[in-house]
Design a protein around this motif. Sequence first.
Motif, PDB file in Angstrom:
ATOM      1  N   MET A   1     -11.590  46.715 -13.555  1.00 15.82           N
ATOM      2  CA  MET A   1     -10.512  46.813 -14.495  1.00 15.82           C
ATOM      3  C   MET A   1     -11.026  46.349 -15.868  1.00 15.82           C
ATOM      4  O   MET A   1     -11.667  45.325 -15.983  1.00 15.82           O
ATOM      5  CB  MET A   1      -9.364  45.912 -14.018  1.00 15.82           C
ATOM      6  N   SER A   2     -10.739  47.137 -16.887  1.00 13.54           N
ATOM      7  CA  SER A   2     -11.206  46.788 -18.226  1.00 13.54           C
ATOM      8  C   SER A   2     -10.412  45.602 -18.768  1.00 13.54           C
ATOM      9  O   SER A   2      -9.322  45.279 -18.286  1.00 13.54           O
ATOM     10  CB  SER A   2     -11.068  47.989 -19.164  1.00 13.54           C
ATOM     11  N   LEU A   3     -10.965  44.964 -19.783  1.00 10.19           N
ATOM     12  CA  LEU A   3     -10.303  43.814 -20.388  1.00 10.19           C
ATOM     13  C   LEU A   3      -8.950  44.193 -20.989  1.00 10.19           C
ATOM     14  O   LEU A   3      -7.970  43.455 -20.845  1.00 10.19           O
ATOM     15  CB  LEU A   3     -11.190  43.209 -21.485  1.00 10.19           C
ATOM     16  N   LYS A   4      -8.907  45.351 -21.668  1.00 10.96           N
ATOM     17  CA  LYS A   4      -7.642  45.786 -22.268  1.00 10.96           C
ATOM     18  C   LYS A   4      -6.574  45.976 -21.199  1.00 10.96           C
ATOM     19  O   LYS A   4      -5.416  45.609 -21.385  1.00 10.96           O
ATOM     20  CB  LYS A   4      -7.835  47.084 -23.067  1.00 10.96           C
ATOM     21  N   THR A   5      -6.955  46.539 -20.072  1.00  9.76           N
ATOM     22  CA  THR A   5      -6.019  46.756 -18.974  1.00  9.76           C
ATOM     23  C   THR A   5      -5.548  45.419 -18.402  1.00  9.76           C
ATOM     24  O   THR A   5      -4.353  45.249 -18.129  1.00  9.76           O
ATOM     25  CB  THR A   5      -6.678  47.611 -17.864  1.00  9.76           C
ATOM     26  N   ARG A   6      -6.489  44.478 -18.238  1.00 10.09           N
ATOM     27  CA  ARG A   6      -6.132  43.146 -17.737  1.00 10.09           C
ATOM     28  C   ARG A   6      -5.141  42.457 -18.663  1.00 10.09           C
ATOM     29  O   ARG A   6      -4.167  41.852 -18.206  1.00 10.09           O
ATOM     30  CB  ARG A   6      -7.392  42.268 -17.630  1.00 10.09           C
ATOM     31  N   ILE A   7      -5.391  42.558 -19.958  1.00 13.33           N
ATOM     32  CA  ILE A   7      -4.497  41.933 -20.934  1.00 13.33           C
ATOM     33  C   ILE A   7      -3.115  42.575 -20.860  1.00 13.33           C
ATOM     34  O   ILE A   7      -2.089  41.887 -20.845  1.00 13.33           O
ATOM     35  CB  ILE A   7      -5.090  42.022 -22.357  1.00 13.33           C
ATOM     36  N   SER A   8      -3.093  43.899 -20.774  1.00 15.64           N
ATOM     37  CA  SER A   8      -1.832  44.628 -20.678  1.00 15.64           C
ATOM     38  C   SER A   8      -1.055  44.224 -19.423  1.00 15.64           C
ATOM     39  O   SER A   8       0.169  44.026 -19.464  1.00 15.64           O
ATOM     40  CB  SER A   8      -2.111  46.130 -20.677  1.00 15.64           C
ATOM     41  N   GLU A   9      -1.748  44.102 -18.307  1.00 18.19           N
ATOM     42  CA  GLU A   9      -1.102  43.693 -17.057  1.00 18.19           C
ATOM     43  C   GLU A   9      -0.579  42.266 -17.161  1.00 18.19           C
ATOM     44  O   GLU A   9       0.508  41.964 -16.658  1.00 18.19           O
ATOM     45  CB  GLU A   9      -2.078  43.819 -15.877  1.00 18.19           C
ATOM     46  N   ASP A  10      -1.339  41.390 -17.827  1.00 21.53           N
ATOM     47  CA  ASP A  10      -0.881  40.010 -18.000  1.00 21.53           C
ATOM     48  C   ASP A  10       0.339  39.932 -18.902  1.00 21.53           C
ATOM     49  O   ASP A  10       1.211  39.074 -18.708  1.00 21.53           O
ATOM     50  CB  ASP A  10      -2.018  39.141 -18.563  1.00 21.53           C
ATOM     51  N   VAL A  11       0.429  40.824 -19.893  1.00 21.54           N
ATOM     52  CA  VAL A  11       1.619  40.883 -20.744  1.00 21.54           C
ATOM     53  C   VAL A  11       2.830  41.217 -19.881  1.00 21.54           C
ATOM     54  O   VAL A  11       3.882  40.572 -19.981  1.00 21.54           O
ATOM     55  CB  VAL A  11       1.452  41.924 -21.885  1.00 21.54           C
ATOM     56  N   LYS A  12       2.678  42.199 -19.009  1.00 20.05           N
ATOM     57  CA  LYS A  12       3.787  42.599 -18.134  1.00 20.05           C
ATOM     58  C   LYS A  12       4.195  41.457 -17.199  1.00 20.05           C
ATOM     59  O   LYS A  12       5.389  41.216 -16.990  1.00 20.05           O
ATOM     60  CB  LYS A  12       3.396  43.829 -17.312  1.00 20.05           C
TER      61      LYS A  12
END
Length: 148
Positions: A1-12
Amino acid sequence: MSLKTRISEDVKQAMRARDKSRLSVLRQISAAIKQIEVDERIVLDDAGVTAVLDKMAKQRRESLEQYTSAGRDDLAAQERFELEILGEFLPEPLSEEELAALIDDAVTSSGASGMQDMGRVMGELKPHVQGRADMKAVSAAVRARLNA
């Protein structure tokens, strides 16, 4: 999982958990990444995202130092919290020994013989230490190594 995706998932996840303070920091991270992407008309890969996170962490460390020296413990606590969140997405920091070995390798491979070659050594080191070490400390270590 890319960093941007991880950050996005953590926002959710922060939204679902109603964790406003964490959500605020995660949104700051997302906004900084999007700002770079829009300004430069590029899509950041993990290395680019790490560079953005590293810059944000450096800003937080400098602010923390200033707030601590000024006796503003409330603001210093906020900076520590933000640094903690940023640290979750940054790679594992380098140990002193690992950093020294990387510096030695960079000096050897670049053929550096003195201070005039510092830029070449730093250029070679940066991709390996970005986000894993404070570049100010790396610069000081390279300077000491080249002066020895």
